[in-house]
Scaffold this motif. Sequence first.
Motif, PDB file in Angstrom:
ATOM      1  N   SER A 131      78.612  29.113  30.759  1.00  0.00           N
ATOM      2  CA  SER A 131      77.859  28.157  29.953  1.00  0.00           C
ATOM      3  C   SER A 131      78.805  27.056  29.488  1.00  0.00           C
ATOM      4  O   SER A 131      80.032  27.170  29.584  1.00  0.00           O
ATOM      5  CB  SER A 131      77.250  28.858  28.737  1.00  0.00           C
ATOM      6  N   TRP A 132      78.248  25.981  28.956  1.00  0.00           N
ATOM      7  CA  TRP A 132      79.096  24.899  28.440  1.00  0.00           C
ATOM      8  C   TRP A 132      79.940  25.390  27.268  1.00  0.00           C
ATOM      9  O   TRP A 132      81.107  25.002  27.125  1.00  0.00           O
ATOM     10  CB  TRP A 132      78.241  23.700  28.023  1.00  0.00           C
ATOM     11  N   LYS A 296      84.005  36.136  31.130  1.00  0.00           N
ATOM     12  CA  LYS A 296      83.372  35.187  30.220  1.00  0.00           C
ATOM     13  C   LYS A 296      84.156  35.147  28.914  1.00  0.00           C
ATOM     14  O   LYS A 296      84.391  36.196  28.287  1.00  0.00           O
ATOM     15  CB  LYS A 296      81.922  35.592  29.941  1.00  0.00           C
TER      16      LYS A 296
END
Length: 332
Positions: A131-132, A296
């Motif tokens: 994700s950003w 992540k």
Amino acid sequence: MKGIIHSEKSGIAGMNYRDLQEMQPQRGEIKIRLKTAGLNRRDLFVMKNRGKGDKPFIPGSDGAGIIEEVGEGVKGLKTGIEVIINPSLEWDRVEDIPFTPKILGGPSNGTFAEYVIIKADNVVQKPSYLSWKQAGVLSLSALTAYRALFTKGQLKKGEHLLIPGIGSGVATYGLLFAKAIGANVTVTSRSDEKRKQALKHGADYALDSGSSLKEEINNRKVDIILDSVGAALFPTYFEILKPNGRIVNFGASSGNEVELPLRTIFYPQFNILGTSMGSQEEFVDMMDFIEKHQIKPIVDRFYPLSEAAAAAACERLDKGKQFGNIGLLISE
């Protein structure tokens, strides 16, 4: 464009959110419309150590966004590509170690603004699964952890890693990277909540920092220690290291001065290694490693890009309340 500029005032008080002059990319440069930026302890250090006569600048080393303009001579990149910034400047090859690494966001303008201009070589394409928010907080602390563990520490599968003071960006990346290759990881923290978070993210053991490391580690001596604490714990490390063990140091949050009896080092043949940031080669390798293992980043909290919110983010980081990375949301 709007952004945060740091004036001559020391620390958080020097931050001002206002309209800033936009620049155009020169030869070999690109202009990035930033989506997110990461906050690091380095940002606090740089702002704290400024004073009268220092030129105002835009803080921030980490960031991710979309290429808006491409300067002359740039090949392989075009507008619209989603990228992550490597904030390590002018350090291309692993072996060409600078005396002091140059880092984006002090004295050069950084990422706490709607746009940033940087050399085209200092970006990689954003992995689609990130994700950003995850992409924007990645670079500085992940690169530091990657170099510390693998280039310097030579951590291998099955070895035992100790991470004192879990919670910072580098420490949490150290945990994720080590578990990705099958190492065993022990972490410490005074915070029960941080110990629980570490176990949730794969730590094998989570110890109270107030306890005796020697007693708690017992017969589970460690191969490598990822240290940013410094003076408060450094002398105790030699009681829990295996012969030929490694201490990789990248900080000194509890102080610089350490007194050591040399025989505790040379008889067991311990290795004390210093590290800071990393090279372009290591950044590319790190991104390949992250994508291969689908790692992540651990995101603690995001704040909107404004003077008050950025100050609140800095205060949270300064007090050590975070677990993972703190970021700034710049555009939707």
